[in-house]
Design an enzyme around this catalytic site. Structure first.
Site, short mmCIF file in Angstrom:
data_model
loop_
_atom_site.label_atom_id
_atom_site.label_comp_id
_atom_site.label_asym_id
_atom_site.label_seq_id
_atom_site.Cartn_x
_atom_site.Cartn_y
_atom_site.Cartn_z
N GLY A 13 0.78 -1.24 0.00
CA GLY A 13 0.00 0.00 0.00
C GLY A 13 0.81 1.28 0.00
O GLY A 13 0.32 2.31 0.47
N SER A 14 2.02 1.26 -0.58
CA SER A 14 2.78 2.52 -0.59
C SER A 14 2.18 3.52 -1.57
O SER A 14 2.25 4.73 -1.35
CB SER A 14 4.26 2.27 -0.89
OG SER A 14 4.46 1.91 -2.22
N ARG A 66 -14.38 -14.73 -11.28
CA ARG A 66 -13.96 -13.32 -11.29
C ARG A 66 -15.16 -12.39 -11.31
O ARG A 66 -15.15 -11.32 -10.70
CB ARG A 66 -13.10 -13.04 -12.53
CG ARG A 66 -11.74 -13.69 -12.48
CD ARG A 66 -10.91 -13.23 -13.69
NE ARG A 66 -9.75 -14.06 -13.92
CZ ARG A 66 -8.61 -13.97 -13.24
NH1 ARG A 66 -8.49 -13.07 -12.29
NH2 ARG A 66 -7.61 -14.77 -13.51
N HIS A 110 1.54 0.63 -13.05
CA HIS A 110 2.29 -0.59 -13.38
C HIS A 110 3.79 -0.27 -13.45
O HIS A 110 4.18 0.74 -14.05
CB HIS A 110 1.80 -1.15 -14.72
CG HIS A 110 2.51 -2.42 -15.10
ND1 HIS A 110 2.18 -3.64 -14.55
CD2 HIS A 110 3.55 -2.64 -15.94
CE1 HIS A 110 2.99 -4.57 -15.04
NE2 HIS A 110 3.83 -3.99 -15.88
N ASP A 146 -2.90 -5.11 -18.27
CA ASP A 146 -2.03 -3.93 -18.44
C ASP A 146 -2.03 -3.43 -19.89
O ASP A 146 -1.01 -2.95 -20.40
CB ASP A 146 -0.60 -4.23 -17.97
CG ASP A 146 -0.57 -4.69 -16.51
OD1 ASP A 146 -1.28 -4.10 -15.70
OD2 ASP A 146 0.17 -5.64 -16.20
N GLU A 175 6.65 5.81 -9.38
CA GLU A 175 5.23 5.45 -9.43
C GLU A 175 4.40 6.43 -8.59
O GLU A 175 3.34 6.88 -9.02
CB GLU A 175 5.00 4.04 -8.87
CG GLU A 175 5.48 2.92 -9.74
CD GLU A 175 5.11 1.57 -9.14
OE1 GLU A 175 3.98 1.40 -8.66
OE2 GLU A 175 5.97 0.67 -9.15
C1 GRF Z 1 3.76 -1.43 -7.35
O1 GRF Z 1 5.03 -1.61 -7.91
C2 GRF Z 1 2.70 -1.46 -8.43
O2 GRF Z 1 3.09 -0.88 -9.61
C3 GRF Z 1 2.55 -2.95 -8.62
O3 GRF Z 1 2.61 -3.49 -7.32
C4 GRF Z 1 3.37 -2.62 -6.50
C5 GRF Z 1 2.49 -2.22 -5.36
O4 GRF Z 1 3.14 -1.47 -4.40
N1 GRF Z 1 1.33 -3.23 -9.35
P1 GRF Z 1 2.33 -0.82 -3.20
O5 GRF Z 1 1.41 -1.89 -2.63
O6 GRF Z 1 1.55 0.36 -3.71
O7 GRF Z 1 3.38 -0.42 -2.21
#
Ligand code: GRF
Length: 221
Positions: A13-14, A66, A110, A146, A175
């Site tokens: 969850g960063s 799903r 992504h 994606d 990101e």
């Molecule tokens: C990130 O690298 C995102 O791009 C990928 O998974 C990771 C998630 O990181 N899909 P976080 O949970 O937001 O820290």
């Protein structure tokens, strides 16, 4: 326009934290209405709780397919008051059940320069291919993995002695910036989606007045 966000996570969850921090700092005009994890115990749930944001666990293993999993997501997101959905480290492929409920309003981040290295372990794929530059992409989600229309990208160098961990950390910092850049542009009403000109072509998207590439020299000629 204040964005009412539903954020879907599976783990750390960063990216969610970056959104919460930007809202708290007043640099993103949004509210996180609900955070949903498909994994019980995802650390990102604690981040939401600490920010006073409602959370839910909807475990994909409790659903036969799903579509029924996505229907449960849609119910929770609607009840929570979300009008945009951010996939922030959400490790499930979504279906049209979710996409039709939030048309053109589901965003994913992504860790590669799509269309290179879709799916899982994008950073390891980049290392295995020996690319010198990789990065991250924020895109609208379609039913593929994606494959949706690209909103913005940022380039990140691959260094000679990189490990997957080091490269992932370098990409992750970008990101966070890129996701906030895009969400701020959406909140400012700067996203335009042009429908496909024919069934054989794709939607074209643009962020008005803001660059779709961060950290890349551009010229105006
Ligand atoms: C990130 O690298 C995102 O791009 C990928 O998974 C990771 C998630 O990181 N899909 P976080 O949970 O937001 O820290």
């Amino acid at each position: 326009m204040t964005l009412d966000l539903g954020v879907l996570i599976s783990g750390r969850g960063s990216n969610l934290q970056a959104i919460l921090d930007a809202i708290a700092a007043g640099t993103l005009d949004a509210r996180v209405r609900l955070v949903i994890s498909n994994r019980p115990g995802a650390p990102g749930l604690l981040r939401a709780q600490e920010a006073g944001v409602p959370t839910a666990v909807i475990n994909h293993k409790d659903h036969a397919d799903r579509a029924s999993f996505d229907a449960a997501l849609v119910d929770a997101l609607r009840q929570g008051g979300a009008s945009w959905v951010v996939l922030a480290g959400f490790m499930r492929i979504v279906t049209n059940v979710l996409l039709d409920a939030f048309p053109g309003r589901v965003v994913n981040v992504h860790p590669s320069l799509l269309p290179a290295f879709p799916g899982v372990s994008a950073q390891a794929q980049a290392l295995a291919h020996g690319v010198r530059i990789t990065g991250c992409t924020v895109h609208l989600v379609d039913p593929g993995t994606d494959t949706g229309p690209i909103l913005a990208q940022a380039a990140v160098p691959v260094l000679p002695d990189d490990t997957e961990e080091r490269l992932s950390a370098r990409i992750l910092a970008r990101e966070h910036e890129l996701l906030l850049h895009v969400l701020a542009a959406i909140a400012a009403g700067n996203l335009r989606v042009h429908p496909p000109a024919s069934p054989a072509t794709r939607s074209r998207v643009e962020l008005l007045g803001v660059p779709g590439a961060l950290g890349v020299e551009t010229t105006n000629d």
